[in-house]
Write a protein that holds these residues in place. Structure first.
Motif, PDB file in Angstrom:
ATOM      1  N   GLU A   1      61.566   0.986  52.961  1.00 51.30           N
ATOM      2  CA  GLU A   1      61.015   0.332  51.766  1.00 51.30           C
ATOM      3  C   GLU A   1      60.182  -0.884  52.159  1.00 51.30           C
ATOM      4  O   GLU A   1      59.111  -1.131  51.600  1.00 51.30           O
ATOM      5  N   LEU A   2      60.661  -1.639  53.151  1.00 49.33           N
ATOM      6  CA  LEU A   2      59.928  -2.825  53.582  1.00 49.33           C
ATOM      7  C   LEU A   2      58.599  -2.453  54.216  1.00 49.33           C
ATOM      8  O   LEU A   2      57.590  -3.136  54.025  1.00 49.33           O
ATOM      9  N   ASN A   3      58.570  -1.366  54.959  1.00 49.24           N
ATOM     10  CA  ASN A   3      57.334  -0.974  55.638  1.00 49.24           C
ATOM     11  C   ASN A   3      56.301  -0.360  54.703  1.00 49.24           C
ATOM     12  O   ASN A   3      55.092  -0.537  54.919  1.00 49.24           O
ATOM     13  N   SER A   4      56.762   0.359  53.681  1.00 51.93           N
ATOM     14  CA  SER A   4      55.772   1.093  52.885  1.00 51.93           C
ATOM     15  C   SER A   4      55.983   1.044  51.382  1.00 51.93           C
ATOM     16  O   SER A   4      55.170   1.584  50.629  1.00 51.93           O
ATOM     17  N   GLY A   5      57.032   0.382  50.928  1.00 53.50           N
ATOM     18  CA  GLY A   5      57.319   0.373  49.496  1.00 53.50           C
ATOM     19  C   GLY A   5      57.372  -1.019  48.914  1.00 53.50           C
ATOM     20  O   GLY A   5      56.592  -1.895  49.292  1.00 53.50           O
ATOM     21  N   ASN A   6      58.318  -1.227  48.000  1.00 54.08           N
ATOM     22  CA  ASN A   6      58.460  -2.498  47.300  1.00 54.08           C
ATOM     23  C   ASN A   6      59.344  -3.423  48.134  1.00 54.08           C
ATOM     24  O   ASN A   6      60.523  -3.148  48.354  1.00 54.08           O
ATOM     25  N   ALA A   7      58.781  -4.515  48.593  1.00 58.73           N
ATOM     26  CA  ALA A   7      59.527  -5.414  49.471  1.00 58.73           C
ATOM     27  C   ALA A   7      60.714  -6.052  48.759  1.00 58.73           C
ATOM     28  O   ALA A   7      61.747  -6.325  49.387  1.00 58.73           O
ATOM     29  N   ALA A   8      60.593  -6.289  47.455  1.00 59.59           N
ATOM     30  CA  ALA A   8      61.712  -6.857  46.700  1.00 59.59           C
ATOM     31  C   ALA A   8      62.878  -5.870  46.637  1.00 59.59           C
ATOM     32  O   ALA A   8      64.045  -6.268  46.699  1.00 59.59           O
ATOM     33  N   GLU A   9      62.582  -4.574  46.523  1.00 65.26           N
ATOM     34  CA  GLU A   9      63.625  -3.556  46.544  1.00 65.26           C
ATOM     35  C   GLU A   9      64.285  -3.505  47.925  1.00 65.26           C
ATOM     36  O   GLU A   9      65.498  -3.293  48.036  1.00 65.26           O
ATOM     37  N   ALA A  10      63.494  -3.732  48.977  1.00 62.73           N
ATOM     38  CA  ALA A  10      64.059  -3.778  50.323  1.00 62.73           C
ATOM     39  C   ALA A  10      65.067  -4.922  50.440  1.00 62.73           C
ATOM     40  O   ALA A  10      66.124  -4.766  51.063  1.00 62.73           O
ATOM     41  N   VAL A  11      64.762  -6.066  49.838  1.00 60.07           N
ATOM     42  CA  VAL A  11      65.703  -7.190  49.857  1.00 60.07           C
ATOM     43  C   VAL A  11      67.014  -6.778  49.195  1.00 60.07           C
ATOM     44  O   VAL A  11      68.111  -7.031  49.726  1.00 60.07           O
ATOM     45  N   ARG A  12      66.922  -6.116  48.045  1.00 59.38           N
ATOM     46  CA  ARG A  12      68.121  -5.718  47.303  1.00 59.38           C
ATOM     47  C   ARG A  12      68.984  -4.772  48.126  1.00 59.38           C
ATOM     48  O   ARG A  12      70.215  -4.928  48.210  1.00 59.38           O
ATOM     49  N   ILE A  13      68.365  -3.788  48.763  1.00 57.10           N
ATOM     50  CA  ILE A  13      69.110  -2.802  49.549  1.00 57.10           C
ATOM     51  C   ILE A  13      69.762  -3.463  50.760  1.00 57.10           C
ATOM     52  O   ILE A  13      70.951  -3.273  51.037  1.00 57.10           O
ATOM     53  N   LEU A  14      68.983  -4.248  51.490  1.00 60.93           N
ATOM     54  CA  LEU A  14      69.465  -4.806  52.749  1.00 60.93           C
ATOM     55  C   LEU A  14      70.486  -5.918  52.546  1.00 60.93           C
ATOM     56  O   LEU A  14      71.432  -6.059  53.329  1.00 60.93           O
ATOM     57  N   ALA A  15      70.324  -6.709  51.489  1.00 61.31           N
ATOM     58  CA  ALA A  15      71.253  -7.810  51.239  1.00 61.31           C
ATOM     59  C   ALA A  15      72.642  -7.311  50.839  1.00 61.31           C
ATOM     60  O   ALA A  15      73.612  -8.079  50.863  1.00 61.31           O
ATOM     61  N   ALA A  16      72.756  -6.025  50.486  1.00 63.35           N
ATOM     62  CA  ALA A  16      74.063  -5.461  50.141  1.00 63.35           C
ATOM     63  C   ALA A  16      74.894  -5.165  51.377  1.00 63.35           C
ATOM     64  O   ALA A  16      76.086  -4.867  51.272  1.00 63.35           O
ATOM     65  N   GLY A  17      74.275  -5.244  52.562  1.00 60.30           N
ATOM     66  CA  GLY A  17      75.000  -4.963  53.791  1.00 60.30           C
ATOM     67  C   GLY A  17      75.897  -6.110  54.208  1.00 60.30           C
ATOM     68  O   GLY A  17      75.749  -7.242  53.745  1.00 60.30           O
ATOM     69  N   ASP A  18      76.809  -5.817  55.128  1.00 65.57           N
ATOM     70  CA  ASP A  18      77.731  -6.854  55.583  1.00 65.57           C
ATOM     71  C   ASP A  18      77.701  -7.040  57.093  1.00 65.57           C
ATOM     72  O   ASP A  18      78.594  -7.661  57.672  1.00 65.57           O
ATOM     73  N   THR A  19      76.676  -6.508  57.747  1.00 68.37           N
ATOM     74  CA  THR A  19      76.502  -6.741  59.182  1.00 68.37           C
ATOM     75  C   THR A  19      75.405  -7.770  59.396  1.00 68.37           C
ATOM     76  O   THR A  19      74.533  -7.965  58.540  1.00 68.37           O
TER      77      THR A  19
END
Length: 528
Positions: free
Chosen positions: A65-83
């Motif tokens: 998503e960060l490379n080719s889509g909506n960067a804000a959506e990438a933040v939402r997906i990645l911030a849900a991680g715990d690593t």
């Protein structure tokens, strides 16, 4: 295709999910983003309750998503991680968006992990943006630079230096990331790394080289389907065109970059495109228009308020405000820049701050501040910009003899860089200070007069030829160049056969000398 076939032949769901994930990565790196996303979606359905695999898939979704889509959506997906790795990716995505609140929160979460390079950078950036405590962490991370081996690590070091206000160190680290990426064989990473390399070349005033790197990165990004990286290279090409005074090209590249960056929420690249348009006005002496555009970068318009764009464009914003006669705006911007630069320790960062201070002072005091900046500069292009401003002030205070040396050096550097608008301005100031740059009378405007053929001739090379010439100067063999640029050695030799007559030379030794002279001009030696 082998990974995808292996997944098709695997009956066990979790194993199949893992192989589908691997196939998605292969498809992505092979420039098939649609297929990659389909494979990843199938892997996600099969992963079930396997938390580790689910997190791996989520991280890949966020990166895609960060490379080719909506960067804000990438933040939402990645911030849900715990690593820590996912949090670092989330911080990177938030920096592209310009989401300061998210970067602060992600930095706070990263601080809970054990001390280490990546943890210190992510936590340090967050704490810096929050207003305290982060600079020590960033400095400690930079102390580990000697331990770094991967291109991605060097890019994090680049970010650390940038948030400390040390743009020159940031650029140096970006160039190191580029060298590591080229020799690592990780071609999928290269177009992203080249974003930062192209910026570093532009900030050093090596405009032809910056354009060549972005042309290469643009081609690779389009092949890989990295739409947001395409926007980054288009925005850099707009900035290069601005410095060269190429109005039509600047507007075209900026428009194309904005058409991707705005709907994809990539505020960093939208901000750079807006910056390029502002710089075009500044280069051409349209100070009121430049002042309006720089003000919009802070308060309105595409990418407005992005912290990185605002900070890095502030020296130019101060120059535009001073040129437009808006002293209040220049002083307010200077106060902010002093706060942002408080922890910077390199000579170049101190030089830029001294120049910014000098722009708002009466002529006699300005000469002292600009003189200090001139002595501190390590970047030849920024030294030329300061030299032009200093020469103007010296001439205004009736000291034309002192002015001429600064103006002459600035003129030669701008000529060499191909920065035509500033070369014309320096030429005009030189004439006003009583020096004729050209032996003949009625000389035309710079940079056509008395060209420095050593530097300007490189502009005649195509982007591919310039890349090959630069690698030759670095000592690479034709076989090594072929491997780095995905060509055959015979093709490299063919390019060299065309390069030599264009430059009026006959050997690799002469070519290397020419490129080295371009990269380290006779004059003295910011990251958007």
């Amino acid at each position: 295709m082998k990974a995808e076939r292996a997944a098709e032949l695997t009956p066990e769901p979790l194993v199949r999910a893992g192989r589908l994930k691997d196939a998605a990565v292969s498809a992505w790196l092979g420039g098939r983003p649609g297929q990659a996303e389909s494979l990843l979606a199938e892997a996600r359905e099969l992963a079930g309750a396997d938390t580790a695999l689910t997190m791996e898939i989520a991280r890949l979704r966020g990166r895609f998503e960060l490379n080719s889509g909506n960067a804000a959506e990438a933040v939402r997906i990645l911030a849900a991680g715990d690593t820590l790795d996912m949090l670092a990716d989330a911080s990177e995505a938030a920096s592209y968006v310009g989401d300061t609140a998210a970067m602060i929160e992600i930095g706070r979460r990263a601080a809970a992990f054990p001390e280490g390079f990546l943890r210190d950078v992510v936590a340090g950036i967050g704490a810096t943006l929050a207003g305290g405590g982060g600079h020590d962490l960033l400095r400690r991370a930079l102390g580990r630079t000697g331990e770094l081996r991967e291109a991605a690590e060097f890019l994090w070091a680049t970010a650390a230096a940038s948030y400390l206000g040390e743009v020159d160190l940031s650029s140096e680290l970006a160039e190191r990331a580029g060298r590591v990426a080229r020799v690592s064989g990780m071609t999928g990473q290269l177009p992203v790394v080249l974003e930062f390399v192209a910026t570093a070349e532009r900030l050093a005033g090596r405009l032809a080289e910056s354009r060549a790197v972005s042309e290469e990165g643009l081609e690779l990004a389009r092949e890989a389907g990295y739409a947001n990286t395409v926007a980054a290279h288009l925005a850099n090409l707009a900035a290069v065109a601005a410095l060269r005074g190429e109005e039509e090209a600047c507007a075209r590249y900026a428009g194309e970059a904005l058409a991707i960056a705005v709907p994809h929420r990539v505020g960093l690249r939208a901000g750079l495109a807006a910056y390029a348009l502002a710089m075009l006005d500044l280069c051409l002496g349209r100070f009121a228009a430049a002042h309006d555009r720089f003000t919009a970068i802070v308060a309105a318009g595409p990418g407005a308020g992005h912290p990185t764009v605002v900070w890095r464009s502030t020296p130019d914003r101060i120059e535009a405000a001073a040129g437009a006669g808006d002293g209040d705006a220049a002083r307010a911007a200077l106060e902010a820049y002093e706060r942002w630069s408080a922890h910077a320790g390199t000579a170049e960062s101190r030089a830029l701050l001294a120049r910014c201070r000098g722009l708002g002072l009466p002529d006699d005091q300005a000469v002292e501040a600009l003189g200090e900046a001139s002595r501190l500069h390590a970047n030849p292009f920024e030294a030329a910009r300061t030299g032009l401003l200093l020469g103007e002030r010296l001439r205004r205070t009736h000291r034309p003899g002192e002015a001429r040396a600064h103006l002459r050096a600035a003129f030669e550097t701008f000529q060499r860089a191909g920065a035509a608008p500033w070369a014309r301005r320096a030429y005009g100031e030189l004439r006003a200070a009583g020096e004729s740059v050209h032996a003949g009378k009625d000389a035309p405007p710079a940079p056509e007069v008395a060209p420095d053929l050593r530097g300007m001739a490189l502009d005649a090379l195509t982007p591919q030829e310039l890349r090959i010439a630069t690698l030759v100067a670095d000592g690479a063999t034709s076989k090594e160049i072929a491997a780095r640029l995905f060509l055959s050695p015979r093709t490299v030799e063919y390019h060299l056969y065309k390069i030599y007559p264009k430059l009026g030379i006959t050997s690799r030794t002469e070519l290397a000398r020419l490129v080295v002279l371009r990269k380290a001009p006779a004059a003295q030696h910011s990251m958007l």
